[in-house]
Write a protein that holds these residues in place. Structure first.
Motif, PDB file in Angstrom:
ATOM      1  N   LEU A 135      41.138  -7.319  42.184  1.00  0.00           N
ATOM      2  CA  LEU A 135      41.043  -6.295  41.149  1.00  0.00           C
ATOM      3  C   LEU A 135      39.657  -5.656  41.175  1.00  0.00           C
ATOM      4  O   LEU A 135      38.634  -6.361  41.168  1.00  0.00           O
ATOM      5  CB  LEU A 135      41.298  -6.940  39.783  1.00  0.00           C
ATOM      6  CG  LEU A 135      41.201  -6.041  38.560  1.00  0.00           C
ATOM      7  CD1 LEU A 135      42.344  -5.036  38.542  1.00  0.00           C
ATOM      8  CD2 LEU A 135      41.219  -6.874  37.285  1.00  0.00           C
TER       9      LEU A 135
ATOM     10  N   PRO B  71      44.211  -9.407  47.903  1.00  0.00           N
ATOM     11  CA  PRO B  71      43.929  -8.265  47.032  1.00  0.00           C
ATOM     12  C   PRO B  71      43.048  -8.708  45.870  1.00  0.00           C
ATOM     13  O   PRO B  71      43.260  -9.776  45.286  1.00  0.00           O
ATOM     14  CB  PRO B  71      45.319  -7.842  46.544  1.00  0.00           C
ATOM     15  CG  PRO B  71      46.284  -8.444  47.508  1.00  0.00           C
ATOM     16  CD  PRO B  71      45.651  -9.731  47.960  1.00  0.00           C
TER      17      PRO B  71
ATOM     18  N   TYR C 258      43.632  -2.465  43.043  1.00  0.00           N
ATOM     19  CA  TYR C 258      43.241  -3.617  43.841  1.00  0.00           C
ATOM     20  C   TYR C 258      42.738  -3.155  45.194  1.00  0.00           C
ATOM     21  O   TYR C 258      43.246  -2.194  45.762  1.00  0.00           O
ATOM     22  CB  TYR C 258      44.433  -4.577  44.049  1.00  0.00           C
ATOM     23  CG  TYR C 258      44.808  -5.312  42.791  1.00  0.00           C
ATOM     24  CD1 TYR C 258      45.599  -4.707  41.823  1.00  0.00           C
ATOM     25  CD2 TYR C 258      44.350  -6.606  42.561  1.00  0.00           C
ATOM     26  CE1 TYR C 258      45.916  -5.372  40.652  1.00  0.00           C
ATOM     27  CE2 TYR C 258      44.671  -7.275  41.388  1.00  0.00           C
ATOM     28  CZ  TYR C 258      45.446  -6.650  40.446  1.00  0.00           C
ATOM     29  OH  TYR C 258      45.765  -7.311  39.283  1.00  0.00           O
TER      30      TYR C 258
ATOM     31  N   PHE D  58      45.515  -0.665  46.463  1.00  0.00           N
ATOM     32  CA  PHE D  58      46.811  -0.650  45.803  1.00  0.00           C
ATOM     33  C   PHE D  58      46.632  -0.250  44.347  1.00  0.00           C
ATOM     34  O   PHE D  58      45.771  -0.796  43.652  1.00  0.00           O
ATOM     35  CB  PHE D  58      47.472  -2.027  45.834  1.00  0.00           C
ATOM     36  CG  PHE D  58      47.882  -2.510  47.189  1.00  0.00           C
ATOM     37  CD1 PHE D  58      47.048  -3.323  47.941  1.00  0.00           C
ATOM     38  CD2 PHE D  58      49.119  -2.155  47.723  1.00  0.00           C
ATOM     39  CE1 PHE D  58      47.434  -3.777  49.201  1.00  0.00           C
ATOM     40  CE2 PHE D  58      49.514  -2.606  48.976  1.00  0.00           C
ATOM     41  CZ  PHE D  58      48.669  -3.405  49.714  1.00  0.00           C
TER      42      PHE D  58
END
Lengths: 115, 113
Positions: free
Chosen positions: B46, B44, B36, B89
């Protein structure tokens, strides 16, 4: 699709007051997650619902926090009473497994400030 | 439960250089690994994901590699641009965890023009 919708976008409240955050997941998604994000602790999972049933609430900090999902299109996260250390951005996310992928879609978040 | 560690926590590169972010996971049963990107003040989102039956996946300037034996996976960004600056992330999903992902701690990437 409007995506995951959270309200309010910003909330400023006084210590001791009740705060309710709202989330509408993407239609058809069967899992819903509440996260809290701070600089110090990053993204923390608070609670996870599957088919409207709470599956894992081990991340809920204490009894002041509660979450409900009365139906597939709505969830709330309540903090009562609120404290300054609850100040953070709260994200709701929903997901549906498709073809082996479980990608989350996050809402825009609610920035909570408790003074 | 699953534990995901992410390194480095901050990364600064010059525009045009490559950036690599690495994650390790603890549960050998994990079978799904998304990445992310979170821009400042935003949600966030994807950007790429990989399943455990695939070793590498590429999408334009980004690629993800997975080493199941070593239990680590990496995000590679080539020809970095200032708009790549964000927090990234990684996450992992154990096979028996329903739809629940375990996230790494995040990497703040800064691309200097």
């Amino acid at each position: 699709d409007a995506g995951v919708i959270q309200s309010p976008r910003h909330e400023v409240t006084e210590m001791g007051q009740e705060v309710t955050l709202r989330c509408k997941p993407i239609s058809g998604h069967n899992s819903l997650f509440w996260y809290r994000q701070t600089m110090m602790r990053g993204l923390e999972l608070l609670i996870y619902f599957n088919n409207n049933v709470p599956i894992d609430d081990s991340g809920m900090p204490e009894d002041r926090f509660s979450a409900k999902m009365p139906n597939a299109s709505f969830s709330t996260l309540k903090i009562q009473p609120s404290e300054p250390r609850d100040s953070a951005v709260y994200f709701c996310a929903s997901s549906l497994r498709t073809g082996g992928s479980y990608g989350y879609t996050f809402g825009s978040g609610t920035r909570l400030t408790v003074v | 439960g699953e534990n995901v560690e992410q390194h480095p926590s901050t990364l600064s590169v010059q525009e045009g250089d490559s950036a690599v972010i690495k994650c390790t996971y603890s549960d050998s049963a994990s079978n799904y690994f998304p990445w992310y990107k979170q821009e400042l003040g935003k949600r966030p989102q994807l950007i790429i994901d990989i399943r455990s039956n695939v070793g590498e996946k590429k999408d334009q300037r980004i690629a993800v590699t997975l080493n199941k034996t070593a239990k680590h996976f990496s995000l590679h960004i080539t020809e970095t641009q200032p708009e790549d600056s964000a927090v990234y992330f990684c996450a992992a999903k154990p096979i028996n965890a329903g739809n629940m992902l375990t996230f790494g701690g995040g990497t703040r990437l800064m691309v200097k023009p």
